[in-house]
Write an enzyme that holds these catalytic residues in place. Structure first.
Site: not given
Ligand code: GLY
Length: 357
Positions: A122, A144, A186, A222, A232, A236, A240, A243, A247, A259
């Site tokens: 956990r 993330k 990126e 960031k 997000e 945030r 994307n 993306h 994606h 990617h």
């Molecule tokens: N890779 C995008 C983020 O971390 O929100």
């Protein structure tokens, strides 16, 4: 050595330490955060021969008992089966709640190790030790974690912040060109979002020459975004940019397109669409596409709008009959725009035709 503080909420805050040679100082940097005990290093078969021994030596010098697990390198390993292998390894190695994980590698290693740390017993502590440009400028920071499912990329995961990110730009010296390209895409993305200081660096295309400054500026940006919106639901989502289509390209290619290359084409397509919609000025649109090309990144795809839209709509960013896309207005000013899912195909179509020169 530079430190950037990431606010993830009280005791979940952490520092990113950036500096050449910090790989060999991991033990001393982590011991105040981890306490004593055992560390499991999770890595992949590309990175293990390069940096695992150096990391282990540093951790053992600080008094840790260290075990390690390397899975086959590549996006095809970012799945539930590898996650299960990692969890079984942690259990067989008898890691307890007071032990910790270090993720040594690129985005795949970081995302899957963070997921394992978040669900093993956990939740146990972990640190990110990125070794690719993509992981430095994006994935190692922000908490993330994820694995891919058959239906799409990163569809299972947790927000689970590390206790530290230790970023040694010296690791970039061994990075193959095609993996550097992932991080370059990126970096251009963050340049488009954050503004001239970073964009004017990345548009020169000299990513390796300017790597340390690019990494610092991307992490600064960031950290600010994550502090505003860790989970997000707001700004945030700007990260994307490119993306949604990116994606879709990855998914349609069966992940044979990387990617970074997919995101690069995604940024170009959505920027052209924004220009055609009268949202992005043509001069900035041309600069963005030129920056991607200067980094030897693709700005087109052979996939057609209907298949891209269908694949994009299997992505987790969809919410019911709406999807939020990110449209650049100018360099340093991008906008979240909610559209009906039925509009996506037409928007992608606008972005697929080359701009008149
Ligand atoms: N890779 C995008 C983020 O971390 O929100």
């Amino acid at each position: 050595m530079k430190k950037v503080h990431v606010k993830a909420g009280g005791s979940r805050d952490y520092d990113v330490t950036i500096g050449r040679g910090v790989l060999d100082r991991c033990g001393e940097l982590l011991s105040p955060l981890f306490g004593g005990g055992k560390i499991a290093v999770i890595t992949d078969t590309n990175v293990a021969p390069l940096y695992l021994e150096r990391l282990k030596c540093s951790l053992m010098r600080a008094g840790y008992e260290v075990c390690s697990f390397a899975f086959p390198a590549g996006e095809q390993s970012k799945n539930l089966s590898t996650l299960s292998d990692i969890l079984e390894f942690l259990a067989e190695s008898k890691l307890s709640r007071t032990d910790a994980i270090v993720a040594l590698g690129g985005g795949v290693v970081g995302d899957i190790s963070g997921f394992a740390a978040g669900c093993y017993l956990r939740g146990i502590k972990y640190a990110q030790l990125p070794t690719t440009l993509l992981a430095f400028v994006d994935s190692a920071v922000g908490g993330k974690t994820a694995v891919d499912l058959r239906a799409g990329k990163n569809l299972a995961g947790l927000f689970y912040p590390p206790v530290a990110v230790i970023a040694d730009p010296g690791c970039l010296s061994t990075l193959p060109g095609e993996i550097l390209a992932d991080g370059a895409a990126e970096s251009v993305k963050t340049g488009v979002l954050s503004g001239e200081e970073l964009f004017s660096l990345v548009e020169q295309g000299k990513i390796m020459e300017n790597a340390e400054r690019i990494i610092e500026l991307c992490i600064d940006y960031k950290a600010k975004i994550v502090a505003l919106d860790e989970f997000e639901s707001g700004p945030r989502r700007l990260l994307n940019l490119g993306h949604t289509v990116g994606h879709a390209i990855e998914l349609l290619s069966g992940y044979s397109i990387s990617h970074g290359c997919a995101v690069s084409a995604g940024i170009a397509i959505i920027t052209r669409a924004a220009a055609r919609l009268g949202i992005c000025c043509y001069a900035d649109c041309k600069r963005i596409i030129a920056a991607l090309k200067a980094c030897s990144l693709p700005t087109e795809t052979h996939f057609r709008a209907p298949e891209l839209a269908e694949a994009a709509l299997s992505d987790k960013k969809r919410s019911g009959s709406k999807i939020t896309i990110i449209l650049p207005r100018t360099i340093g000013n991008c906008e979240l725009v909610e559209i009906a899912t039925s509009e996506l195909c037409g928007i992608i179509e606008k972005g697929l035709c080359p701009l008149e020169e």
